[in-house]
Motif scaffolding. Sequence first.
Motif, PDB file in Angstrom:
ATOM      1  N   ASP A  68       0.830  -1.208   0.000  1.00  0.00           N
ATOM      2  CA  ASP A  68       0.000   0.000   0.000  1.00  0.00           C
ATOM      3  C   ASP A  68       0.864   1.257   0.000  1.00  0.00           C
ATOM      4  O   ASP A  68       0.541   2.259  -0.629  1.00  0.00           O
ATOM      5  N   TYR A  69       1.949   1.179   0.739  1.00  0.00           N
ATOM      6  CA  TYR A  69       2.833   2.344   0.817  1.00  0.00           C
ATOM      7  C   TYR A  69       3.497   2.584  -0.540  1.00  0.00           C
ATOM      8  O   TYR A  69       3.665   3.725  -0.975  1.00  0.00           O
ATOM      9  N   ALA A  70       3.862   1.501  -1.217  1.00  0.00           N
ATOM     10  CA  ALA A  70       4.428   1.635  -2.558  1.00  0.00           C
ATOM     11  C   ALA A  70       3.402   2.281  -3.493  1.00  0.00           C
ATOM     12  O   ALA A  70       3.721   3.186  -4.257  1.00  0.00           O
ATOM     13  N   TYR A 118      14.177  -8.579  -7.037  1.00  0.00           N
ATOM     14  CA  TYR A 118      13.371  -7.723  -6.161  1.00  0.00           C
ATOM     15  C   TYR A 118      12.248  -7.065  -6.968  1.00  0.00           C
ATOM     16  O   TYR A 118      11.087  -7.039  -6.567  1.00  0.00           O
ATOM     17  N   ILE A 119      12.620  -6.549  -8.118  1.00  0.00           N
ATOM     18  CA  ILE A 119      11.650  -5.823  -8.933  1.00  0.00           C
ATOM     19  C   ILE A 119      10.579  -6.767  -9.488  1.00  0.00           C
ATOM     20  O   ILE A 119       9.399  -6.413  -9.556  1.00  0.00           O
ATOM     21  N   GLU A 120      10.990  -7.977  -9.838  1.00  0.00           N
ATOM     22  CA  GLU A 120       9.991  -8.948 -10.315  1.00  0.00           C
ATOM     23  C   GLU A 120       8.977  -9.238  -9.221  1.00  0.00           C
ATOM     24  O   GLU A 120       7.766  -9.269  -9.469  1.00  0.00           O
ATOM     25  N   LEU A 126       2.329  -5.708  -6.781  1.00  0.00           N
ATOM     26  CA  LEU A 126       1.599  -4.481  -7.122  1.00  0.00           C
ATOM     27  C   LEU A 126       0.673  -4.643  -8.330  1.00  0.00           C
ATOM     28  O   LEU A 126      -0.009  -3.709  -8.713  1.00  0.00           O
ATOM     29  N   ASP A 127       0.657  -5.798  -8.957  1.00  0.00           N
ATOM     30  CA  ASP A 127      -0.105  -6.037 -10.198  1.00  0.00           C
ATOM     31  C   ASP A 127       0.509  -5.307 -11.395  1.00  0.00           C
ATOM     32  O   ASP A 127       0.831  -5.926 -12.385  1.00  0.00           O
ATOM     33  N   SER A 128       0.626  -3.987 -11.291  1.00  0.00           N
ATOM     34  CA  SER A 128       1.291  -3.303 -12.408  1.00  0.00           C
ATOM     35  C   SER A 128       2.476  -2.521 -11.867  1.00  0.00           C
ATOM     36  O   SER A 128       2.420  -1.956 -10.766  1.00  0.00           O
ATOM     37  N   TYR A 129       3.565  -2.504 -12.618  1.00  0.00           N
ATOM     38  CA  TYR A 129       4.776  -1.818 -12.165  1.00  0.00           C
ATOM     39  C   TYR A 129       5.425  -1.147 -13.373  1.00  0.00           C
ATOM     40  O   TYR A 129       5.790  -1.826 -14.348  1.00  0.00           O
ATOM     41  N   PRO A 130       5.526   0.170 -13.346  1.00  0.00           N
ATOM     42  CA  PRO A 130       5.960   0.893 -14.544  1.00  0.00           C
ATOM     43  C   PRO A 130       7.476   0.951 -14.709  1.00  0.00           C
ATOM     44  O   PRO A 130       8.059   2.028 -14.819  1.00  0.00           O
TER      45      PRO A 130
END
Lengths: 378, 466, 94
Positions: A68-70, A118-120, A126-130
Amino acid sequence: MTRSRSKSIPDHEIIIVGGGICGAAVAYGLAARGCRVTLIDAPTRTNMASRANVGLIWCQSKFLHLPDYARWGFHSARLFPELTRELQKISGIEIPVHYRGGIIACLGEGEYDTRREYIENLGQVLDSYPGGMISRGELEKKLPHIKFGKEVSGAAWCEEDGIIEPLALLRAFKVAFSKLGGTFIETVAYEVQPRNGGFLVITEQGPLNCERVVLAAGLANRRLARFALPELPVYADKGQVLLVERMPYVMPIPVLGVSQTFGGTVIIGFRHEFSGHDTGIVPEDVATEGIWATRVWPELGKKRLIRAWSGLRVMPEDKQAIYSTLPGHPRAFLLNTHSAVTLAAAHARYLPDFIVGAGLPDVAASMTLKRFGYDCQL
Amino acid sequence: MENQTDLIIIGGGPAGLAAACSASSCGLEVAVVDEQSSPGGQLFRNIETPLGQSLLDDGDRQRGLELVRNFRAAKIKYYPDTVVWGVEPNRVSCTDKDGARLLHGACVVIAPGAMERPVPFPGWTLPGVITAGGADILLRSGGTLTRESSDPVVLAGNGPLLLLVACHLLDNGVNIAAWLDTGCWPKRFAGGAFMSWSFLDAGYMSKGKAMAKKILGGKIPFVTGVKQIRAAGDTRVERVVYEKGGKRHEIDAACLLRHEGVIPRTHILRSMGALHRWDKVQRYWYPVTDDFGATSIDGIYLAGDANYVHGGDASIIKGTLAGIDVARKIGVITKGEAAFRSEKHLKQLRRIRIARSFLRYMFAPHPDIFGVPDETIVCRCESVTAKDIRKIAKEGNRDVNEVKLHTRCGMGPCQGRMCGTPLAEIVAAAQSTTPDKVGNLHIRQPFRPVSLENYCRVYTEEPADT
Amino acid sequence: MKNGLQPTVTLTVDDKEVTVPTGISVAAAVLGHLHLGCTCVHPVDKTPRAPYCLMGVCFECMMEVNGEENVQTCLVSVEDGMVVKRQLKVPEAK
């Protein structure tokens, strides 16, 4: 103060204690809603986080454990262009800013792989990550005028990151706040006392009373919130940085830990240390940061270091922001975050509603003091 | 260890050299680090060469030569052409031609000397405008201020160095077109009251009288009550414009020297957080020390004009006293011996302090000199104007550090050495208060630039055992 | 040279050879002997600047010395064969 005082009408509707980027953003947002707000601020040596800041609007590659914070960070980053347009219009102050993404350089294959993993994971949560990982070749295309060191294997990239001149942002908030009718007093707050349903803020220049009080004083919240809170789990997180002389401007996309400012100087630093309020510079410590920076960007080695300084971040124990009323005092608010720049747009938009009684947006609803076992009303 | 010693002295001027000689004569191992290539500092610059000697009067020349001779004769480790950029208790960080190095010592004597009070005015960044002290350095480097000796030179300001430079210019046959005096006459009269004490220091006074006589003989046009000086010109100074009695005047100039007195160089000690005190007549901060120069930081001493400006011969005494006290502190000599060795010097220093007390008033800066027009550049490094500063000060920022953050005034490489004084004066004026009430710029180390790689190398590599 | 006893050194400033006394600073040589006026163009406001204090305070005497840029030349002594260049152009953003 010559104004006659009546018990039922406090002099100030809302007093915000702390005029760093967090306090100033909320002060501005409240003034824009037509509230009568007084902002008081006088930084002490250990309360300068907003003044020792690089100005990154940074969402990527963090808070895997706090989705949520992200999301809250990404949401704020998206609100930024509108905020800065509005602020520049009201304050007349130009705010240098780039919304062109951000980069985390990786040295060697090991760092690259760790970062990718980590990013994966973050992308899944997050479902979507830009963003994602980019190769060294792609990195060189993004920053064509920087010759990266031979160990640089690639980078993490996120298009929603950016960089803003933090002091211009701070000043624009304060000037816009004044233009919207807010009152700024440069003074130190000693203590807050509940009084007749409102609050008395004891300052260097005398007592001020108000209906609502907002504590946005960073580490000083620990002592100012004492009237309602035996212990505030917020700690000083020391960073030590190096400042390298002005160079031609080549980094419109900031690189984490070695970022060029709009003026052309380069700020190097990434350390986190928990050592109380110590603000001393340890040359041996900063030198390790300098060596890392020259591995990323070797040209820096020949450039002149013009100073080193340290600052204390305001770090809640679980690294997540705190937006809360104080236990037993529904009209006393506490704001603490270590991402005041990134979250400034969200703070200016949503926290004023919270302070006048409308609650927090869903994504931030869990960020109260309740998570530390305190009983506080939303 | 190669780089471990008893005492490290920063500065090879009168105070630093005297401290080195006295500490060495007490038996200490001493190292002197200096920016110049030969000992002497500003007062005795290049004194070992004919050029350096030529502009000194007999007394100073003898004093300087003796000091440098003693220094050379003693077994003192000397690091010339070395720039110090970091000082911590027991450690000094510096760079020379071969790179950066760390020196370790039980005590440190800081003797950076004084500097001219930086006073901005419109056009002061134009080539051809320099400080009086800078002009004197050019002369003592065998140079001239202008291409032709007939080119007009204008002196402006108030302070002892103007007298000295004027004499040197007259000696060199320079065309002094005018002397624009900005002094504060009420304070000068106040200074007169203290002048009766000056008999305690006859040598110094006769030197002053000789200078005055020479200047009067030189028939320099002397203009008093001058305000609002500005340098005008396209790519260099061509004219000096000023006001007197409400009227505007203009004079041709190929070179303008401005001098508004001398202030201690406090950068090093301020970067270390040492205690300072404000002098409200001379309007400067000076470090708090005892009679021997011990500062508020244990093991850190200050000597010379960087303590409080008393002049070159006083600097030699202060250096001598610091050297003795360091020997006592380290335990090489007893308290009794230290008292025995320092007694004569302490007496002499007290005499000079009383005798020169009139100078504090005589050359007090006129508070008006900082009332500069809005367009004046105050911070040379970052091109910040008086207007920028006043605007931020009026937004409610009372501390100079807040004003610095929002204007960049003091953020450049000089770290406020030039703009710190006027910044405080302008902010104070905007708040209707005095400069001591608006804070002091935070000074960070390295207080002089050093290359990033040198900095990193010196702190991360094991010390080389040579 | 006015003083016959004074030893000298020869250095190059902007491709021009110049002989000056030993022991003086590069800034003093350029300003007091060559009279070149401007020694650098200011990186922020692009105005011509020149040494103001000549004693390490003002940072206005920055020139290129033996290939190294932004050297505070009032703190560097002249040497035989030294190559000095005034910094008359501001490096532009790429």
